[in-house]
Design an enzyme around this catalytic site. Structure first.
Site, mmCIF file in Angstrom:
data_model
loop_
_atom_site.group_PDB
_atom_site.id
_atom_site.type_symbol
_atom_site.label_atom_id
_atom_site.label_comp_id
_atom_site.label_asym_id
_atom_site.label_seq_id
_atom_site.Cartn_x
_atom_site.Cartn_y
_atom_site.Cartn_z
ATOM 1 N N ASP A 9 0.830 -1.199 0.000
ATOM 2 C CA ASP A 9 0.000 0.000 0.000
ATOM 3 C C ASP A 9 0.871 1.257 0.000
ATOM 4 O O ASP A 9 1.878 1.330 0.707
ATOM 5 C CB ASP A 9 -0.888 -0.026 1.248
ATOM 6 C CG ASP A 9 -1.915 1.083 1.279
ATOM 7 O OD1 ASP A 9 -2.764 1.120 0.368
ATOM 8 O OD2 ASP A 9 -1.869 1.912 2.210
ATOM 9 N N GLU B 262 14.651 -14.782 0.329
ATOM 10 C CA GLU B 262 15.089 -15.804 1.271
ATOM 11 C C GLU B 262 14.286 -17.092 1.119
ATOM 12 O O GLU B 262 14.681 -18.141 1.640
ATOM 13 C CB GLU B 262 14.942 -15.292 2.710
ATOM 14 C CG GLU B 262 15.893 -14.162 3.071
ATOM 15 C CD GLU B 262 15.577 -13.553 4.435
ATOM 16 O OE1 GLU B 262 16.277 -12.605 4.818
ATOM 17 O OE2 GLU B 262 14.627 -14.037 5.101
#
Length: 560
Positions: free
Chosen positions: A220, A269
């Site tokens: 956002d 990751e």
């Protein structure tokens, strides 16, 4: 808890041409009967979502919140609002989605927290200059006694962007003191993204949800995190980005990309890496593409079609431009017509051509009575536009209820309105509640099968659009979406297309590399089918067409 999606969607690039369905949780489905949609309600409707044929759901905020801005005022980024469920309910929803082959994207709101966040409460009880205040944007006021706000910056929801606090600590306790920045509602204080604790805490949040099986994030106000807060604060009386060199004081600054490079490190990751898409209202193409780089979020919304009129030249020009941009950035394009922040596109298309944003706001303020919308035309155009868009390379973002052909609820009673814009503009701008009314599932059931008495009232005409009324009915908007998404999966091919129509033509035709063709008549009158089109290859149509023609404002799909 981590849940893995079945091997039916093993591709790390699943997001590049995915159909993503946005769920505004409070308005989707209410499982416990309290009038507010919840996570168990989403889980209960997973069969519907699977049958619809989407690839992923995007959940608008479901975090603990006072709902000062519909959940975008977040109290705790690593929990579930108890009115919407629990973390166990979230895990069950993710597991159900993955079992159905549906990915899960969640909203993350990094520009601001709520004023009930533990950090902000600590800031209020600490003295000016304290470490607690350093995580937000606290400044002394101007004027002899600091009685004026630190700058002229406006709020997106109306009024000013600064609120003064009563000091609770230090030598001035009990007196009016510093001001804090909130580019949105007063209850949404802006973070200080120069602070390392803020950056690390959001990395922790990303890992928290990724570890629970989330496949991606919608970010956002991605363009608003980095700000130039050096004194004296520069004037910015309007909330537009006026420069394309990354030096605007509030938005789309060059240093925001260092933040998202850090996010990408976290997202990478995981195997496969987590996807992300930026909500970045940036008017300059080359600037928006930076958010979509593979070293950052990977995708950025383009709202070009959402802002365009239903016009052949506009749609073709936008598609050409956005596909070129995507190729240049290494991302795939994103397409969207409706979401939780804008008037639903069937209603926009039902209003007179040339209507501006001010005209739309005036129409809402008149409860949708003036001008009188041409609803059949609006829905016809919306269906045609949707099929035009779903044929394009890239990802398609759909907003809950558009598959039912829902219009904006423009005549909500003033007493029911909850959007902060309505209050901060002193009832001059109605806001976004009209696109957030809870969905109609069953025409004959109480509250149209949503659950308890909805938090926003549903109009009587919702019954005509309920899912059960359209289920299995040939030609219904729901069945058109289901067919389109089914054919889209079967026909999807390389991220390119070939234009088969001439620029300026009212009938726009393109072909994907595998021979799949899309043909849209943007005119209000029928058009002759091109001579080389075999009518037997038409597998989908947004509207009725007589033999040898394409109906007015109608899209056809032709299989190879």
């Amino acid at each position: 808890m981590s849940t893995d999606i079945p091997s039916t969607h093993p591709d790390a690039n699943w997001w590049r041409q995915a159909a993503v369905y946005q769920i505004y949780p409070r308005s989707f489905s209410d499982a416990n009967g309290d009038g507010m949609g919840d996570l168990p309600g989403v889980t209960a409707r997973m069969g519907y979502l699977s049958e619809l044929g989407i690839d992923a759901i995007w959940l608008s905020p479901f975090y603990p919140s006072a709902l000062a801005d519909g959940g975008y005022d977040v109290d705790d980024y690593r929990n579930v609002d108890p009115r919407l469920g629990s973390l166990d309910d979230f895990d069950a929803m993710v597991a159900a989605a993955h079992a159905a082959g549906i990915r899960v994207i969640v909203d993350v709101v990094p520009n601001h927290s709520s004023n009930r966040h533990e950090w902000f409460k600590a800031a209020l009880t600490s003295a000016p200059g304290s470490p607690e205040r350093a995580r937000y944007q606290f400044f002394d006021g101007l004027g002899a006694d600091g009685e004026l706000p630190p700058s002229d910056w406006p709020s997106h929801f109306g009024g000013g962007a600064w609120t003064r606090v009563v000091e609770q600590a230090g030598p001035n306790a009990g007196s009016l003191g510093q001001w804090y920045l909130h580019l949105f509602a007063t209850e949404q204080p802006d973070f200080n993204w120069d602070h390392p604790e803020v950056r690390e805490d959001f990395h922790t949040t990303l890992r928290f949800w990724a570890d629970r099986g989330v496949d991606g994030f919608r970010v956002d106000v991605a363009h608003g995190l980095a700000k130039d807060m050096s004194l004296p604060l520069r004037s910015k009386p309007e909330l537009e980005i006026l420069v394309d060199d990354g030096t605007d004081p509030l938005f789309d600054r060059d240093d925001v990309h260092e933040i998202f490079a850090g996010w990408r490190t976290v997202l990478n990751e995981y195997d496969p890496p987590k996807a992300a898409v930026a909500e970045a209202w940036v008017p300059f193409t080359e600037r928006r593409l930076k958010y979509a780089r593979p070293t950052e979020l990977g995708q950025a919304f383009n709202f070009d079609l959402l802002q365009a009129p239903f016009d052949a030249a506009e749609f073709r020009s936008i598609a050409e431009k956005c596909l070129d941009e995507a190729a240049a950035s290494g991302a795939s394009s994103t397409w969207v017509f409706s979401n939780h922040d804008v008037i639903r596109h069937p209603s926009r298309y039902a209003l007179p051509d040339g209507s501006t944003l001010a005209d739309l706001e005036a129409w809402l303020l008149a409860d949708g009575a003036t001008p009188v919308p041409d609803l059949p035309r609006g829905l016809r155009r919306a269906r045609a536009a949707t099929l035009f868009m779903l044929g394009l390379p890239g990802s398609a973002y759909l907003y809950q209820g558009e598959e039912l052909g829902l219009f904006e609820v423009a005549d909500l009673p003033a007493a029911s309105l909850q959007d902060p814009t309505w209050f901060r503009t002193l009832h001059k701008v109605k806001g976004r509640d009209g696109c957030r009314v809870p969905l109609p599932w069953s025409s004959g059931a109480a509250n149209f099968g949503f659950g308890g008495t909805p938090w926003l009232p549903q109009p009587a005409w919702f019954g005509e659009h309920a899912a059960d009324v359209q289920d299995g009915v040939a030609g219904s908007t729901l069945e058109m979406y289901r067919s389109a998404l089914d054919w889209r999966r079967k026909l999807q091919s390389a991220e390119s297309l070939e234009w088969l129509s001439e620029p300026g033509a009212s009938v726009v035709r393109y072909r994907r590399p595998n021979g799949w063709e899309v043909l849209t008549n943007f005119a209000a009158v029928p058009a002759a089918l091109p001579a080389d089109v075999d009518p037997a290859k038409v597998v989908l149509s947004s509207g009725a067409s007589a033999d040898g023609t394409v109906g007015p404002e109608t899209t056809l799909w032709l299989a190879p």
